[in-house]
Design a protein around this motif. Sequence first.
Motif, PDB file in Angstrom:
ATOM      1  N   VAL A 243     -10.479  -5.429 -67.218  1.00 35.20           N
ATOM      2  CA  VAL A 243      -9.940  -6.072 -65.794  1.00 35.20           C
ATOM      3  C   VAL A 243      -8.874  -5.261 -65.451  1.00 35.20           C
ATOM      4  O   VAL A 243      -8.843  -4.849 -64.332  1.00 35.20           O
ATOM      5  CB  VAL A 243      -9.584  -7.438 -65.919  1.00 35.20           C
ATOM      6  N   ILE A 244      -7.778  -4.935 -66.068  1.00 36.50           N
ATOM      7  CA  ILE A 244      -6.785  -4.079 -65.632  1.00 36.50           C
ATOM      8  C   ILE A 244      -7.208  -2.622 -65.253  1.00 36.50           C
ATOM      9  O   ILE A 244      -6.588  -2.009 -64.383  1.00 36.50           O
ATOM     10  CB  ILE A 244      -5.549  -3.878 -66.952  1.00 36.50           C
ATOM     11  N   LYS A 245      -8.061  -2.116 -66.070  1.00 34.90           N
ATOM     12  CA  LYS A 245      -8.662  -0.921 -65.733  1.00 34.90           C
ATOM     13  C   LYS A 245      -9.444  -0.769 -64.299  1.00 34.90           C
ATOM     14  O   LYS A 245      -9.067   0.202 -63.548  1.00 34.90           O
ATOM     15  CB  LYS A 245      -9.484  -0.251 -66.466  1.00 34.90           C
ATOM     16  N   ASN A 246     -10.050  -1.951 -64.052  1.00 30.81           N
ATOM     17  CA  ASN A 246     -10.757  -2.058 -62.735  1.00 30.81           C
ATOM     18  C   ASN A 246      -9.655  -2.212 -61.621  1.00 30.81           C
ATOM     19  O   ASN A 246      -9.879  -1.541 -60.647  1.00 30.81           O
ATOM     20  CB  ASN A 246     -11.304  -3.444 -62.742  1.00 30.81           C
ATOM     21  N   VAL A 247      -8.369  -2.947 -61.903  1.00 29.11           N
ATOM     22  CA  VAL A 247      -7.482  -3.162 -60.729  1.00 29.11           C
ATOM     23  C   VAL A 247      -6.704  -1.784 -60.271  1.00 29.11           C
ATOM     24  O   VAL A 247      -6.445  -1.525 -59.258  1.00 29.11           O
ATOM     25  CB  VAL A 247      -6.686  -4.254 -61.059  1.00 29.11           C
ATOM     26  N   TYR A 248      -6.575  -1.058 -61.282  1.00 33.18           N
ATOM     27  CA  TYR A 248      -5.922   0.377 -61.260  1.00 33.18           C
ATOM     28  C   TYR A 248      -6.843   1.386 -61.109  1.00 33.18           C
ATOM     29  O   TYR A 248      -6.528   2.561 -61.195  1.00 33.18           O
ATOM     30  CB  TYR A 248      -5.074   0.463 -62.478  1.00 33.18           C
ATOM     31  N   ALA A 249      -8.064   1.394 -60.968  1.00 35.16           N
ATOM     32  CA  ALA A 249      -9.288   2.463 -60.770  1.00 35.16           C
ATOM     33  C   ALA A 249      -8.916   3.346 -59.962  1.00 35.16           C
ATOM     34  O   ALA A 249      -9.157   4.406 -60.291  1.00 35.16           O
ATOM     35  CB  ALA A 249     -10.646   1.647 -60.783  1.00 35.16           C
ATOM     36  N   PRO A 250      -8.487   3.273 -58.688  1.00 30.60           N
ATOM     37  CA  PRO A 250      -8.404   4.061 -57.729  1.00 30.60           C
ATOM     38  C   PRO A 250      -6.930   5.124 -58.330  1.00 30.60           C
ATOM     39  O   PRO A 250      -7.012   6.341 -57.995  1.00 30.60           O
ATOM     40  CB  PRO A 250      -7.824   3.454 -56.370  1.00 30.60           C
ATOM     41  N   ILE A 251      -6.111   4.567 -59.033  1.00 34.37           N
ATOM     42  CA  ILE A 251      -5.115   5.514 -59.498  1.00 34.37           C
ATOM     43  C   ILE A 251      -5.577   6.186 -60.807  1.00 34.37           C
ATOM     44  O   ILE A 251      -5.335   7.477 -60.906  1.00 34.37           O
ATOM     45  CB  ILE A 251      -3.791   4.568 -59.951  1.00 34.37           C
ATOM     46  N   LEU A 252      -6.130   5.485 -61.641  1.00 28.87           N
ATOM     47  CA  LEU A 252      -6.763   6.126 -62.984  1.00 28.87           C
ATOM     48  C   LEU A 252      -7.886   7.272 -62.603  1.00 28.87           C
ATOM     49  O   LEU A 252      -7.942   8.273 -63.428  1.00 28.87           O
ATOM     50  CB  LEU A 252      -7.786   5.156 -63.704  1.00 28.87           C
TER      51      LEU A 252
ATOM     52  N   GLU B 251      -2.646  -1.631 -50.559  1.00 34.56           N
ATOM     53  CA  GLU B 251      -2.754  -0.346 -50.350  1.00 34.56           C
ATOM     54  C   GLU B 251      -4.106  -0.045 -50.920  1.00 34.56           C
ATOM     55  O   GLU B 251      -4.854   0.880 -50.587  1.00 34.56           O
ATOM     56  CB  GLU B 251      -1.487   0.546 -50.610  1.00 34.56           C
ATOM     57  N   LEU B 252      -4.153  -0.384 -52.170  1.00 36.56           N
ATOM     58  CA  LEU B 252      -5.412   0.246 -53.081  1.00 36.56           C
ATOM     59  C   LEU B 252      -6.740  -0.361 -52.684  1.00 36.56           C
ATOM     60  O   LEU B 252      -7.644  -0.186 -52.925  1.00 36.56           O
ATOM     61  CB  LEU B 252      -5.168  -0.141 -54.467  1.00 36.56           C
ATOM     62  N   GLY B 253      -6.774  -1.475 -51.733  1.00 38.29           N
ATOM     63  CA  GLY B 253      -7.881  -2.273 -51.140  1.00 38.29           C
ATOM     64  C   GLY B 253      -7.956  -3.502 -51.594  1.00 38.29           C
ATOM     65  O   GLY B 253      -8.793  -4.263 -51.305  1.00 38.29           O
TER      66      GLY B 253
END
Length: 438
Positions: free
Chosen positions: A179-188, A21-23
């Motif tokens: 890397v984890i910040k990147n994967v959750y970027a839309p949420i952050l 869903e986040l792309g």
Amino acid sequence: MKVTVIGLGYLGATHAVAMAELGHEVIGIEPDPRKLSALSQGVLPFHEPGLDTALTKTLATGKLTFKAAHDAESAASEIFFICVGTPQRAGSDAADTSYVISAAEDLARWVGRDAVVAGKSTVPVGTAAELKKRMDAIAGFDVHLAWNPEFLREGTALEDSLRPDRIVVGTFDQHSVQVIKNVYAPILESGTPFLELDVPTAELVKVAANAFLATKISFINAMAEVAEVSGADAVALAKAIGYDERIGNKFLRTGIGFGGGCLPKDIRGFMARADELGVGSAVEFLRNVDQVNLRRRDRVVSLANTELGEVSGKAITMLGISFKPDSDDLRDSPALEIAQRLQAQGAHLTVHDPVSLVPLASRAPELSSEQDLMAAVKSADLVILGTEWKQYREVDPAELGELVKTKTVIDGRNVLDVARWQQAGWKVIALGRNIQNG
């Protein structure tokens, strides 16, 4: 990003859909052929509101695919999420981490040097350090391992995944953090707090949170025990103390207690791990938390016997069998245990539940079930509300009253409109409350 999710049970399937869903381009790994087949066809093997629609949508976009095992395509992922189960070990309170260990060791043969492995499974503190040693030895290099606990609530899992109240990460290196910040970027980007912790603290967050919530639930149920013998009203008590901002009113609801696949096994696993670390006395209070919770089930069985003289030969209808509404999860369900105990005492049990009757048939085939609510209560000597589904709160008690043999209900969740049920001629019995019935 290219993402692989390992283990497609409740947590893994939800997380895989959320990532898509986040792309992200997501591959889900699941060795169970039945589960894999169902998910590939857009069918969830469990009930979770809204997730089925999101699954169908993400499959159609091509962002989400499923495989039985790792291959060259999944090996190219930038981040791997381990989402396998950690059930309570047979014959012990401790968590069974064998599935996590197996998943990590298998992954170590495929993971790339720059990829990050993020554990989401709930594990005993110290597990990640042991996994890293094993993975490093198999991979032949320093694997980037992190711990990223989940905080999903059944019934709102997709919403909790896409709009969490915080993201917690414990890492051994800064590369993993980025890397984890990147994967959750839309949420952050929406302002969700990102908590970067050491790995042991990250491992502890989930079990500590569950232990606190379980304690809060058992506290008010302990007060219900006092209320029942003193003439007090535990529901009113919970409301009164909940206004104190230091306490709050969430999880302060009396009833038959908590269940499910997380809280019970997590607090028991927490106690077992504390014992292994030599600090068992620090969490000894959790044994009382567990005992208070289990006594609420005893109380309903006792109330049923008191009301009916004895339950043997009597017709009892259980409304709701899942451990909570908006879920078909029967793991450690208080309602299910109560129903089974009453059946074992000779009662004729009929169970109704909006979504859980299919898993019930395999989990407890000795229990009779009825899909139609009105048919389920017909000629009942006693009705017990076991799960607070919306349709039970909103049902017309007068209509039900025309079908039962005796208008008596035990409200195991303290959610019924007592005045409305009494006006329809019902005797209402509720845990922690001294209700005056005419």
